[in-house]
Design an enzyme around this catalytic site. Structure first.
Site, mmCIF file in Angstrom:
data_model
loop_
_atom_site.group_PDB
_atom_site.id
_atom_site.type_symbol
_atom_site.label_atom_id
_atom_site.label_comp_id
_atom_site.label_asym_id
_atom_site.label_seq_id
_atom_site.Cartn_x
_atom_site.Cartn_y
_atom_site.Cartn_z
ATOM 1 N N GLU A 242 -17.230 33.410 30.149
ATOM 2 C CA GLU A 242 -16.746 33.709 28.796
ATOM 3 C C GLU A 242 -17.979 33.973 27.955
ATOM 4 O O GLU A 242 -18.704 33.042 27.610
ATOM 5 C CB GLU A 242 -15.945 32.527 28.233
ATOM 6 C CG GLU A 242 -14.656 32.234 28.976
ATOM 7 C CD GLU A 242 -13.529 33.222 28.662
ATOM 8 O OE1 GLU A 242 -13.765 34.205 27.922
ATOM 9 O OE2 GLU A 242 -12.427 33.024 29.188
ATOM 10 N N CYS A 276 -16.809 32.854 19.151
ATOM 11 C CA CYS A 276 -16.914 33.988 20.073
ATOM 12 C C CYS A 276 -15.994 35.115 19.640
ATOM 13 O O CYS A 276 -16.387 36.269 19.622
ATOM 14 C CB CYS A 276 -16.609 33.537 21.488
ATOM 15 S SG CYS A 276 -15.125 32.536 21.622
HETATM 16 P P1 NAD Z 1 -26.486 30.202 25.728
HETATM 17 O O1 NAD Z 1 -26.210 31.198 26.799
HETATM 18 O O2 NAD Z 1 -27.817 30.182 25.108
HETATM 19 O O3 NAD Z 1 -26.235 28.723 26.268
HETATM 20 C C1 NAD Z 1 -25.002 28.343 26.867
HETATM 21 C C2 NAD Z 1 -25.258 27.219 27.849
HETATM 22 O O4 NAD Z 1 -25.997 27.706 28.976
HETATM 23 C C3 NAD Z 1 -26.070 26.048 27.287
HETATM 24 O O5 NAD Z 1 -25.479 24.841 27.749
HETATM 25 C C4 NAD Z 1 -27.439 26.270 27.919
HETATM 26 O O6 NAD Z 1 -28.204 25.083 28.062
HETATM 27 C C5 NAD Z 1 -27.058 26.808 29.274
HETATM 28 N N1 NAD Z 1 -28.109 27.539 29.993
HETATM 29 C C6 NAD Z 1 -29.221 28.122 29.488
HETATM 30 N N2 NAD Z 1 -29.921 28.714 30.477
HETATM 31 C C7 NAD Z 1 -29.233 28.525 31.625
HETATM 32 C C8 NAD Z 1 -29.423 28.924 32.981
HETATM 33 N N3 NAD Z 1 -30.473 29.660 33.359
HETATM 34 N N4 NAD Z 1 -28.493 28.571 33.890
HETATM 35 C C9 NAD Z 1 -27.397 27.863 33.532
HETATM 36 N N5 NAD Z 1 -27.165 27.439 32.261
HETATM 37 C C10 NAD Z 1 -28.076 27.770 31.319
HETATM 38 O O7 NAD Z 1 -25.320 30.436 24.643
HETATM 39 P P2 NAD Z 1 -25.135 29.707 23.231
HETATM 40 O O8 NAD Z 1 -26.209 30.207 22.313
HETATM 41 O O9 NAD Z 1 -24.970 28.254 23.433
HETATM 42 O O10 NAD Z 1 -23.721 30.293 22.761
HETATM 43 C C11 NAD Z 1 -23.585 31.417 21.965
HETATM 44 C C12 NAD Z 1 -22.979 32.559 22.752
HETATM 45 O O11 NAD Z 1 -21.801 32.116 23.428
HETATM 46 C C13 NAD Z 1 -22.506 33.702 21.867
HETATM 47 O O12 NAD Z 1 -22.879 34.934 22.462
HETATM 48 C C14 NAD Z 1 -20.996 33.568 21.869
HETATM 49 O O13 NAD Z 1 -20.308 34.759 21.601
HETATM 50 C C15 NAD Z 1 -20.742 33.043 23.237
HETATM 51 N N6 NAD Z 1 -19.460 32.347 23.320
HETATM 52 C C16 NAD Z 1 -18.450 32.906 24.042
HETATM 53 C C17 NAD Z 1 -17.213 32.276 24.107
HETATM 54 C C18 NAD Z 1 -16.078 32.869 24.893
HETATM 55 O O14 NAD Z 1 -15.096 32.185 25.107
HETATM 56 N N7 NAD Z 1 -16.182 34.100 25.342
HETATM 57 C C19 NAD Z 1 -17.019 31.059 23.443
HETATM 58 C C20 NAD Z 1 -18.078 30.526 22.710
HETATM 59 C C21 NAD Z 1 -19.297 31.172 22.658
#
Ligand code: NAD
Length: 472
Positions: A242, A276
């Site tokens: 997502e 999101c």
């Molecule tokens: P992010 O990708 O920076 O982080 C998300 C998670 O991934 C965190 O827990 C982080 O620690 C982890 N992570 C970081 N590097 C990783 C790796 N190499 N391997 C595995 N995990 C890793 O995202 P964010 O800044 O927390 O969230 C914002 C983004 O999320 C926005 O783009 C938003 O649109 C999206 N979002 C989407 C939905 C949806 O349902 N489609 C819902 C909420 C947020």
């Protein structure tokens, strides 16, 4: 106060910790553990060991335990909402942390009340083929910081409902409410069914490369989603991704601006735009553009902004400094490239990551604020003349999570909705997700579906059992 991880039902401390700041004040809320590589492996092992026993319980028994978790969330809703406000920033009031806790409860109860019965997919005089759904095994859940508790529940609950076990890693920006939710769930569930590990991206990466993982539920940015998908390609673990969006809303010429302004406002600025599926680009017909912009700006400037623990505030801070910097950068670029700031646009100063709700006109596709996901309290309003032009611009980006069409004529809106490239298109609302309606992204906004019956299927291994009626 410090918060522990739960591994195999046991509260587990770590050697190292990180501070979780309150985005409204900058003060430290609490420290959270940084899981060591051994602890990450132990959490996956615990989930692996618990899974056969959990799957062997009857569906009714699992459903009842999930319902008992919902009761615990209800009983602890006030303290969890306060914790969400402290670590995430969204106010208690309005569509804030009390609202998030209602979603936590609802998205726990609904999967508990659903099941996947075997389906007869083919039958004739020679055979009957049934499609059955069983658990995949161990699910790793990796969550973002915008709706930390609600999204953790979206990932955990369908998984355990169907007989999987879970290891969840919350965002390093908002780990506390998830650690607390997992602690509460472990008052009801057998050890090892839901485990938590906290830390930054390395902890997530270690989970996604662990060969003992069968499914990864990831919610976050597209850039990290690509890394998760690459990691899963080694083990062929299943993935639900997502990812980010840049939702377009097309407002047709037949709306009454005053009537739609409030719903469009919240569809745009819920959670300070850090959602999101917020409306992130508003394409507004020229005949109503100015009136609608005035109505939106009137609402935006009247909304009280401040520390969300004060219940008179309904708008809070941006959750973290890097995200605030993205918003500031996009606003600066919009100013420099001819955008008109209708309201907001300047940092208020003082403590916390506050930035006012900001509406920008005079931009078009090709501007950074239109093309890039802002994920914060600023929105571009783009004037259009022909609806075909608005539709082409709405569909021009490589993302497609949600979208919306606003019209007084539902039939006219439905034709346009059918042509928008997105996982969900709302008519006369935006972002109104429902636990029974599948949710997921088109194009680079993701892979797979959550919620409802489709969400249960996403954490199951489908299996056909084919009965031969006339052997030989
Ligand atoms: P992010 O990708 O920076 O982080 C998300 C998670 O991934 C965190 O827990 C982080 O620690 C982890 N992570 C970081 N590097 C990783 C790796 N190499 N391997 C595995 N995990 C890793 O995202 P964010 O800044 O927390 O969230 C914002 C983004 O999320 C926005 O783009 C938003 O649109 C999206 N979002 C989407 C939905 C949806 O349902 N489609 C819902 C909420 C947020």
């Amino acid at each position: 106060m410090s918060y522990s991880m739960i591994i195999n039902g046991v509260a587990t401390e770590a050697a190292d910790h990180f501070d979780v700041p309150n985005p409204a004040t900058g003060e430290v809320v609490a420290a959270a553990p940084i899981a060591s590589p051994d602890q990450i492996a132990a959490a996956v092992d615990a989930a692996r060991a618990a899974q056969p026993g959990w799957a062997a319980r009857s569906s009714e028994e699992r459903a009842a335990m999930v319902m008992a978790c919902a009761e615990l969330f209800e009983a602890n809703a006030a303290s969890l909402a306060k914790l969400i406000t402290e670590e995430q920033g969204k106010p208690l009031s309005g569509p804030g942390s009390n609202f998030e806790m209602q979603a936590v409860i609802g998205w726990t109860q609904v999967p508990a009340s659903l099941d996947l019965e075997p389906e007869v997919v083919f039958e004739d005089e020679t055979r009957r083929d049934e499609l059955h759904y069983g658990p995949l095994g161990v699910v790793v859940a990796i969550a973002p910081w915008n709706w930390p508790a609600m999204i953790a529940i979206w990932q955990i609950v369908p998984s355990i409902r169907m007989g999987n076990t879970v290891v969840i890693k919350p965002s390093e920006y908002t780990p506390l409410s998830t650690l607390e939710i997992v602690r509460l769930m472990n008052e009801v569930l057998p050890p090892g069914v839901v485990n938590s590990v906290s830390g930054a991206g390395e902890v997530g990466a270690a989970l996604t490369t662990n060969p003992g993982v069968d499914k990864i539920m990831f919610t976050g940015s597209a850039a990290t989603g690509q890394k998760v998908a690459a990691a899963a390609s080694d083990s062929l673990a299943r993935v639900t991704l997502e990812l980010g969006g840049n939702d377009a809303a097309i407002i047709l010429d037949d709306v009454n601006p005053g009537e739609i302004a409030e719903a469009l406002f919240w569809g745009t600025f819920i959670n300070m735009g850090q959602t999101c599926a917020c409306a992130k680009r508003l394409y507004v017909h020229e005949s109503i553009h100015d009136e609608l912009v005035d109505a939106l700006a009137g609402i935006a400037t009247a909304m009280p902004m401040g520390d969300g623990l004060d219940e008179s505030n309904v708008i809070g801070p941006v959750q973290n400094v890097p995200q605030l910097n993205i918003v500031k950068d996009l606003v600066a670029d919009a100013k420099a490239t001819g955008g008109t700031i209708v309201c907001g646009g300047e940092e208020p100063g003082g403590p916390g990551n506050f930035f006012p709700l900001t509406i920008v006109t005079g931009l078009d596709n090709g501007s950074r604020l239109v093309d890039e996901e802002q994920f914060g309290p600023v929105v571009p309003v783009i004037k259009y003349t022909e609806v075909e032009e608005a539709l082409a611009k709405a569909n021009a980006l490589d993302v497609g999570l949600g979208a919306s069409v606003w019209s007084s004529d539902p039939a006219r809106a439905a034709v346009i909705a059918g042509r928008m490239e997105a996982g969900t298109v709302w008519i006369n609302s935006h972002g109104q997700i429902h636990p029974m309606s599948p949710f997921g992204g088109a194009k680079a906004s993701g892979i797979g579906l959550e919620f409802g019956v489709e969400g249960l299927k996403a954490v199951c291994q489908p299996k056909v059992i084919s009965f031969t009626k006339q052997p030989g």
